[in-house]
Design a protein around this motif. Structure first.
Motif, PDB file in Angstrom:
ATOM      1  N   SER A  46       0.824  -1.231  -0.125  1.00 42.24           N
ATOM      2  CA  SER A  46      -0.074   0.059  -0.014  1.00 42.24           C
ATOM      3  C   SER A  46       0.938   1.262  -0.068  1.00 42.24           C
ATOM      4  CB  SER A  46      -0.852   0.102   1.389  1.00 42.24           C
ATOM      5  OG  SER A  46      -0.106   0.015   2.179  1.00 42.24           O
ATOM      6  N   TYR A  47       0.400   2.421  -0.431  1.00 46.88           N
ATOM      7  CA  TYR A  47       0.990   3.657  -0.631  1.00 46.88           C
ATOM      8  C   TYR A  47       0.157   4.815  -0.788  1.00 46.88           C
ATOM      9  CZ  TYR A  47      -0.201   3.525  -5.660  1.00 46.88           C
ATOM     10  OH  TYR A  47      -0.892   3.423  -6.931  1.00 46.88           O
ATOM     11  N   ARG A  48       0.707   5.822  -0.381  1.00 47.00           N
ATOM     12  CA  ARG A  48      -0.187   7.120   0.291  1.00 47.00           C
ATOM     13  C   ARG A  48       0.276   8.014  -1.106  1.00 47.00           C
ATOM     14  NH1 ARG A  48      -1.236   9.546   5.932  1.00 47.00           N
ATOM     15  NH2 ARG A  48      -0.860   7.066   6.088  1.00 47.00           N
ATOM     16  N   TYR A  66      -6.638  -1.112  -5.870  1.00 46.60           N
ATOM     17  CA  TYR A  66      -7.652  -0.716  -4.849  1.00 46.60           C
ATOM     18  C   TYR A  66      -7.272   0.521  -4.209  1.00 46.60           C
ATOM     19  CZ  TYR A  66      -8.680  -5.724  -5.613  1.00 46.60           C
ATOM     20  OH  TYR A  66      -8.918  -7.077  -6.292  1.00 46.60           O
ATOM     21  N   ILE A  67      -8.318   1.191  -3.680  1.00 47.56           N
ATOM     22  CA  ILE A  67      -8.316   2.141  -2.782  1.00 47.56           C
ATOM     23  C   ILE A  67      -8.859   1.929  -1.495  1.00 47.56           C
ATOM     24  CG2 ILE A  67     -10.467   3.411  -3.750  1.00 47.56           C
ATOM     25  CD1 ILE A  67      -9.386   6.051  -3.388  1.00 47.56           C
ATOM     26  N   GLN A  92      -3.579   0.279  -3.016  1.00 48.83           N
ATOM     27  CA  GLN A  92      -2.991  -0.735  -2.990  1.00 48.83           C
ATOM     28  C   GLN A  92      -2.984  -1.759  -4.020  1.00 48.83           C
ATOM     29  OE1 GLN A  92      -4.440  -3.999  -0.186  1.00 48.83           O
ATOM     30  NE2 GLN A  92      -2.539  -3.760   1.199  1.00 48.83           N
ATOM     31  N   PRO A  93      -1.961  -2.194  -4.836  1.00 53.81           N
ATOM     32  CA  PRO A  93      -1.983  -3.181  -5.941  1.00 53.81           C
ATOM     33  C   PRO A  93      -2.327  -4.533  -5.350  1.00 53.81           C
ATOM     34  CG  PRO A  93       0.224  -2.551  -5.475  1.00 53.81           C
ATOM     35  CD  PRO A  93      -0.583  -1.679  -4.371  1.00 53.81           C
ATOM     36  N   GLU A  94      -2.963  -5.038  -6.486  1.00 53.81           N
ATOM     37  CA  GLU A  94      -3.455  -6.481  -6.038  1.00 53.81           C
ATOM     38  C   GLU A  94      -2.016  -7.402  -5.889  1.00 53.81           C
ATOM     39  OE1 GLU A  94      -6.498  -9.916  -8.022  1.00 53.81           O
ATOM     40  OE2 GLU A  94      -5.165  -8.611  -9.406  1.00 53.81           O
TER      41      GLU A  94
END
Length: 282
Positions: A46-48, A66-67, A92-94
């Motif tokens: 996940s990243y911001r 995904y958000i 967040q990528p799958e």
């Protein structure tokens, strides 16, 4: 890699910056391929993304994105748009195999590609099929999975955007609006809305109407977002509290901390520590 302060993470690297079709250069800032470090563990993906003036189109040719919103996880469209953001978001990528072509638009570009006012996109993540005719977008979506080379997808995306420009007979907004938006990295944030309108030879009401329609936010929000972006840059440069108060229209240290945390979810100290770590690890 050069640290991108809009994205607070240790997993993203931008691949090559791709050439832009001449017809798109007044509207498109950059086209990038976003890949993930294959050694990143699933729980660290996940990243911001911090608030910014730019609008982003995303096209995924591998995996899903995904958000994360409070306690929910929402899958984004494979062909989608994120309007101007005035608040941070966590993505967040799958998997690490997720590949995305990111088309970053200048703030004034929404009207050129879509027959909608820009404010309808602000703080939204929408699918392109919700905005324009489904057929050209579906043509792109159908070819996403077979495509393994992001550069090929980028060329296809540019053909779609050129077609949208021609269909909409796109025109640039008034020069005063473009000039105002281009000044955000160094805009005088001590100006009132009235002073800002006068500086660009507009009435207050005209400025409010044009910014909301063409850019997506009010003049007051524009000034606050410019203040945040400049603060972000100065923190990266190691500026002290006194400099931020004197030059960026803050009342005191508490005002800086509260405003910065509202936009980013971090205190300035937390952001500075993350920036130092990223600068040495990426």
């Amino acid at each position: 890699m050069v640290f991108q302060y809009s994205r607070i993470c240790q997993v993203i690297k931008s691949h090559q910056n791709l050439p832009i079709h001449p017809a798109l250069t007044p509207y498109v800032k950059s086209i990038d391929i976003e890949l993930f470090n294959p050694n990143t563990t699933a729980d660290a993906l996940s990243y911001r993304v911090l608030p910014d003036f730019f609008v982003v189109l995303g096209f995924q040719c591998g995996g899903s994105l995904y958000i994360l919103e409070q306690d929910t996880k929402r899958q984004l469209f494979h062909c989608g748009i994120s309007g101007m953001q005035t608040q941070y978001r966590i993505f967040q990528p799958e998997t690490v195999d997720t590949k995305t072509v990111l088309v970053t638009l200048y703030p004034w570009s929404i009207n050129a590609f879509f027959r909608e006012d820009a404010y309808q996109f602000t703080n939204q993540a929408l699918g392109l099929t919700e905005i324009i005719k489904r057929s050209p977008v579906l043509d792109v979506e159908e070819q996403l999975n077979p495509i393994t080379e992001p550069c090929e997808l980028a060329c296809m995306v540019q053909r779609l955007l050129v077609n949208l420009l021609e269909t909409n007979k796109a025109q640039l907004p008034p020069p005063a609006i473009i000039n105002l938006v281009q000044q955000f990295p160094c805009l005088d944030t001590t100006l009132s809305v009235e002073q800002l309108a006068k500086k660009y030879a507009m009435s207050k009401r005209s400025l409010e109407r044009k910014l909301k329609s063409m850019i997506g936010i009010s003049p007051k929000q524009f000034l606050r977002l410019s203040q945040f972006r400049q603060t972000l840059q100065q923190i990266q440069n190691g500026a002290h509290w006194e400099y931020l108060i004197d030059h960026l229209n803050y009342y005191d240290q508490a005002h800086i901390i509260n405003s910065f945390k509202q936009f980013s979810g971090f205190t300035p100290g937390q952001f500075h520590a993350a920036h130092i770590a990223l600068s040495t690890k990426i």
